[in-house]
Design an enzyme around this catalytic site. Structure first.
Site, PDB file in Angstrom:
ATOM      1  N   GLY A  58      22.047 -21.904  -7.094  1.00 50.21           N
ATOM      2  CA  GLY A  58      22.576 -22.442  -8.506  1.00 50.21           C
ATOM      3  C   GLY A  58      23.671 -21.206  -9.052  1.00 50.21           C
ATOM      4  O   GLY A  58      24.700 -21.661  -9.565  1.00 50.21           O
ATOM      5  N   SER A  60      24.971 -18.862  -6.667  1.00 54.20           N
ATOM      6  CA  SER A  60      25.991 -18.322  -5.623  1.00 54.20           C
ATOM      7  C   SER A  60      25.607 -19.027  -4.255  1.00 54.20           C
ATOM      8  O   SER A  60      24.693 -19.703  -4.020  1.00 54.20           O
ATOM      9  CB  SER A  60      25.645 -16.840  -5.287  1.00 54.20           C
ATOM     10  OG  SER A  60      24.173 -16.669  -4.928  1.00 54.20           O
ATOM     11  N   LYS A  76      27.591 -13.020  -0.190  1.00 55.87           N
ATOM     12  CA  LYS A  76      27.273 -13.731  -1.165  1.00 55.87           C
ATOM     13  C   LYS A  76      28.356 -13.969  -2.336  1.00 55.87           C
ATOM     14  O   LYS A  76      28.590 -12.899  -2.909  1.00 55.87           O
ATOM     15  CB  LYS A  76      26.098 -12.748  -2.030  1.00 55.87           C
ATOM     16  CG  LYS A  76      25.454 -13.508  -3.209  1.00 55.87           C
ATOM     17  CD  LYS A  76      24.235 -12.560  -3.653  1.00 55.87           C
ATOM     18  CE  LYS A  76      23.473 -13.194  -4.723  1.00 55.87           C
ATOM     19  NZ  LYS A  76      22.357 -12.115  -5.463  1.00 55.87           N
ATOM     20  N   ASP A 174      12.086  -9.161  -8.871  1.00 52.68           N
ATOM     21  CA  ASP A 174      11.800 -10.673  -8.465  1.00 52.68           C
ATOM     22  C   ASP A 174      11.433 -10.347  -7.044  1.00 52.68           C
ATOM     23  O   ASP A 174      11.877 -10.893  -5.956  1.00 52.68           O
ATOM     24  CB  ASP A 174      13.298 -11.417  -8.389  1.00 52.68           C
ATOM     25  CG  ASP A 174      13.151 -12.641  -8.110  1.00 52.68           C
ATOM     26  OD1 ASP A 174      11.963 -13.450  -8.160  1.00 52.68           O
ATOM     27  OD2 ASP A 174      14.029 -13.475  -7.612  1.00 52.68           O
TER      28      ASP A 174
END
Length: 336
Positions: A58, A60, A76, A174
């Protein structure tokens, strides 16, 4: 001083013409980081037959293309918006502060259009997909027990480096199997610093950004309080250890079930046959499995202050997990 300005030095030639690029010098001899002109990025990924899309989300799109040297790289490309541009600059600042580490994906360059709308990060290409794919999708080769212990150990070194050895502490935010890339030797490289926090204040910072982490991995304490710390990464790392041991996904969409909920009762019994991936066919060290399960259990404890630091985890693995010796082979020497 803004890190974007701190690391800028006079322009020189690297992968492109001097007039179009500048070098951000982290290691002058081996690891220059190139600032690309937007027109260079366009030529590299849109005006060539060799480029392809290798990832999309959503925020990149990731393209695989060759640099001018030539060298394969992952581009990216962030979607244009002021909010995503702010996230791009935050990720870029973190990446520019990280010196090269063998288990962190290397930033090769970037492009900032300076218009406050979009940016591009250029990374080394790591060819063997993600740890999530190797563990959970049918592949020709399954990761062995020693490879799994190697991956856990190497990721622990990367996290310890981020937490304790950088100029300012960095919280990744993350940690998950899909953010771990595998190279030709199945050595892991931690990637995606989009949720990373940097600085001493990050140890007790209430996040004002979109929610950090991913289902199954995110620290419940963070969900309750909004406070993020190094121990948030430790929690996610504990889930990843359980994933490596059991071969089960951190979160099952079909059953809306988290791996921690499945494994906590089994961790109390500490029966290896109850927690180890059956696909290994018994080819694992039982004592190591119990030790690693205990480490994971401490990592996913509810009280963050009682979770071990990454340095302690490394010491425990060095001492009690002989398969970790697989990880410490000198660079360039392959195990047999």
């Amino acid at each position: 001083m803004n890190l974007f300005l701190k690391y800028m030095i006079p322009s020189c030639s690297c992968f492109a013409t001097p007039s179009a690029s500048k070098i951000v010098d982290i290691d002058p001899e081996q690891h220059p980081i190139q600032q690309f002109d937007p027109s260079e990025i366009k030529n590299l990924i849109f005006n060539t037959k060799t480029s392809s899309i290798i990832g999309q989300g959503g925020f990149s799109t990731v393209y695989l293309a060759n640099l001018a040297n030539p060298r394969a790289a992952a581009f990216k490309v962030h979607e244009p918006s002021q909010r995503l541009y702010k996230m791009f600059r935050q990720e870029l600042d973190v990446l520019l502060s990280i010196r090269p580490h063998p288990n962190i994906v290397r930033l090769l360059g970037y492009s900032d259009n300076c218009g406050g709308e979009s940016g591009v990060l250029v990374f080394e290409h790591v060819p063997n997909g993600t740890l999530h794919e190797s563990l959970h999708r049918r592949t020709k080769f399954m990761l062995s027990w020693s490879q799994r212990m190697s991956i856990a150990y190497r990721l622990a070194t990367a996290l310890n480096y981020l937490h304790e050895e950088c100029e300012l502490p960095i919280i990744h935010g993350d940690i998950k199997a899909s953010n771990v890339l595998l190279d030709d030797d199945k050595s892991p490289k931690l990637c995606d610093f989009g949720f990373a926090r940097m600085g001493f204040s990050a140890t007790v910072e209430r996040s004002a950004n979109p929610m950090m982490g991913s289902p199954g991995y995110v620290d419940p304490c963070y969900l309750r309080t909004g406070l993020v710390s190094k121990k948030s990464d430790v929690y996610s790392f504990g889930v990843l250890i359980l994933e490596l041991i059991s071969g089960m996904e951190a979160f099952c969409d079909e059953k809306s079930r988290m791996l921690t909920a499945v494994m906590r009762p089994r961790l109390k019994e500490m029966a290896a046959e109850e927690i180890v991936d059956a696909r290994l066919g018994g080819e694992y060290d039982r004592d190591e499995a119990v030790i690693m399960a205990r480490i994971a259990g401490r990592c996913i404890g509810e009280n963050p202050s009682l979770r071990p630091a990454m340095g302690e985890i490394l010491e425990l693995m060095r001492k009690d997990v002989p398969s970790a010796a697989f990880c410490r082979t000198p660079s360039g020497v392959k195990n047999t």
